[in-house]
Write an enzyme that holds these catalytic residues in place. Structure first.
Site, PDB file in Angstrom:
ATOM      1  CG  ASN A   9      -1.731   1.199   1.423  1.00  0.00           C
ATOM      2  OD1 ASN A   9      -1.805   2.037   0.514  1.00  0.00           O
ATOM      3  ND2 ASN A   9      -2.379   1.320   2.570  1.00  0.00           N
ATOM      4  CD1 TRP A  10       3.505   0.872  -2.732  1.00  0.00           C
ATOM      5  CD2 TRP A  10       3.562   1.905  -4.728  1.00  0.00           C
ATOM      6  NE1 TRP A  10       4.180   0.045  -3.611  1.00  0.00           N
ATOM      7  CE2 TRP A  10       4.225   0.656  -4.851  1.00  0.00           C
ATOM      8  CE3 TRP A  10       3.469   2.719  -5.847  1.00  0.00           C
ATOM      9  CZ2 TRP A  10       4.798   0.219  -6.044  1.00  0.00           C
ATOM     10  CZ3 TRP A  10       4.035   2.287  -7.054  1.00  0.00           C
ATOM     11  CH2 TRP A  10       4.691   1.048  -7.148  1.00  0.00           C
ATOM     12  CE  LYS A  11      -0.308   3.289   4.690  1.00  0.00           C
ATOM     13  NZ  LYS A  11      -0.278   3.428   6.139  1.00  0.00           N
ATOM     14  CG  HIS A  95      -5.997   1.878   5.154  1.00  0.00           C
ATOM     15  ND1 HIS A  95      -5.572   2.846   6.041  1.00  0.00           N
ATOM     16  CD2 HIS A  95      -4.964   1.005   5.034  1.00  0.00           C
ATOM     17  CE1 HIS A  95      -4.336   2.557   6.426  1.00  0.00           C
ATOM     18  NE2 HIS A  95      -3.948   1.450   5.828  1.00  0.00           N
ATOM     19  CD  GLU A  97      -3.150   5.490   6.704  1.00  0.00           C
ATOM     20  OE1 GLU A  97      -3.141   5.508   5.465  1.00  0.00           O
ATOM     21  OE2 GLU A  97      -2.227   4.985   7.380  1.00  0.00           O
ATOM     22  CD  GLU A 167      -3.701  -2.543   7.377  1.00  0.00           C
ATOM     23  OE1 GLU A 167      -2.579  -2.754   6.920  1.00  0.00           O
ATOM     24  OE2 GLU A 167      -4.341  -1.507   7.133  1.00  0.00           O
ATOM     25  N   GLY A 173       1.995   2.304  10.834  1.00  0.00           N
ATOM     26  CA  GLY A 173       2.950   3.404  10.689  1.00  0.00           C
ATOM     27  C   GLY A 173       3.638   3.801  11.985  1.00  0.00           C
ATOM     28  CB  SER A 213       4.718  -1.777  12.248  1.00  0.00           C
ATOM     29  OG  SER A 213       4.352  -0.431  12.491  1.00  0.00           O
ATOM     30  N   GLY A 234       2.644  -1.130   4.406  1.00  0.00           N
ATOM     31  CA  GLY A 234       2.649   0.291   4.075  1.00  0.00           C
ATOM     32  C   GLY A 234       4.064   0.789   3.849  1.00  0.00           C
ATOM     33  N   GLY A 235       4.632   1.402   4.887  1.00  0.00           N
ATOM     34  CA  GLY A 235       5.945   2.042   4.782  1.00  0.00           C
ATOM     35  C   GLY A 235       7.012   1.188   4.107  1.00  0.00           C
TER      36      GLY A 235
HETATM   37  P1  PGA Z   1       2.528   0.322   7.765  1.00  0.00           P
HETATM   38  O1  PGA Z   1       1.083   0.520   7.101  1.00  0.00           O
HETATM   39  O2  PGA Z   1       3.107  -0.941   7.209  1.00  0.00           O
HETATM   40  O3  PGA Z   1       3.309   1.538   7.369  1.00  0.00           O
HETATM   41  O4  PGA Z   1       2.310   0.232   9.242  1.00  0.00           O
HETATM   42  C1  PGA Z   1       0.241  -0.568   6.870  1.00  0.00           C
HETATM   43  C2  PGA Z   1      -1.023  -0.084   6.210  1.00  0.00           C
HETATM   44  O5  PGA Z   1      -1.460   1.026   6.505  1.00  0.00           O
HETATM   45  O6  PGA Z   1      -1.615  -0.775   5.369  1.00  0.00           O
END
Ligand code: PGA
Length: 253
Positions: A9-11, A95, A97, A167, A173, A213, A234-235
């Protein structure tokens, strides 16, 4: 045994060139990790250019969101059919967010899930508790409620077309990854919920991803849990080396 599903997930990150560069690095990795299914989810504006890079490979394309209607006066939105048209196979829905920063509700996630399936996309529906929920012992209740409402009205045929991503919000994050035991406990609960609502065969047919994470140094142990079928990253998905190391861990799990 299904292949592990590793989703990046490149956001809201990367410009067009950087997206293409990262996509081609993931393509190279897919060749040496045939035991994993790799999906990249770039920002909407980069879907087309990333689709071109991954077209000759087995890497799949995913979007980060969509709207539940097919077309019409919905300024700023894109539909499931539009995503299919640019070769998306997956779409991340609900998600945290979007739920917590943008106020997306279970009911909206449900409409989107049904529309995505109808259009031939595989929705990756995210659920997860906040830190205060976990501390108050409400993890199961929160996740059961999210599943009940976000996945309402799905027939047994439709439910096998989705992926669920657990999640924990406190792990996204933050570098505070769930322990393998915490992840496995919730994944086991999800499996039981599916079994109670549908049947055991269906419960084991739905892929359950862990996200929050995930890094190259914790992926192996998370992915080796019996009910963890993959990861939503994500990251660490923004660094080709890290993402590839996670994929490698998935291929050994
Ligand atoms: P993260 O994000 O790996 O940076 O914690 C995961 C996600 O939001 O899907």
């Amino acid at each position: 045994m299904t292949r592990a599903l590793i989703v990046g997930n490149w956001k809201m990150n990367l410009n067009r060139k950087e997206s293409q560069y990262l996509a081609s690095a993931v393509v190279q990795q897919a060749e040496v990790c045939p035991a994993v299914e790799l999906v990249v989810c770039p920002p909407t504006v980069h879907l087309v250019s990333v689709a071109e890079v991954i077209a000759p490979s087995k890497v799949r394309l995913g979007a980060q969101n969509m709207y539940h209607r097919d077309n019409g006066a919905f300024t700023g939105e894109v539909s499931a059919r539009m995503l299919r048209d640019v070769n998306c196979r997956y779409v991340i829905l609900g998600h945290s967010e979007r739920r917590h920063l943008l106020g997306e509700t279970n009911e909206q996630v449900n409409l989107k899930t049904l529309a995505a399936i109808e259009a031939g996309l595989t929705p990756i529906v995210c659920v997860g508790e906040q830190l205060q929920d976990r501390q108050a012992g409400r993890t199961y209740k929160v996740i059961a409620e999210q599943c009940q409402h976000s996945l309402a009205h799905l027939s047994s045929q439709q439910i096998t077309r989705i992926v669920i991503a657990y999640e924990p919000v406190w792990a996204i994050g933050t570098g505070k990854v769930a322990t393998p035991e915490q992840a496995e406990e919730v994944h086991g609960d999800l499996r039981k919920m599916l079994e109670e609502r549908y049947n055991i065969q269906i419960a084991y047919g739905v892929r359950l991803l862990y996200g929050g994470s995930v890094k190259s140094d914790n992926a192996g142990v998370l992915l080796s849990q019996p009910n963890v079928d993959g990861a939503l990253v994500g990251g660490a998905s923004l660094e080709a080396g890290d993402f590839c190391a996670i994929a490698t861990a998935g291929s050994h799990s």
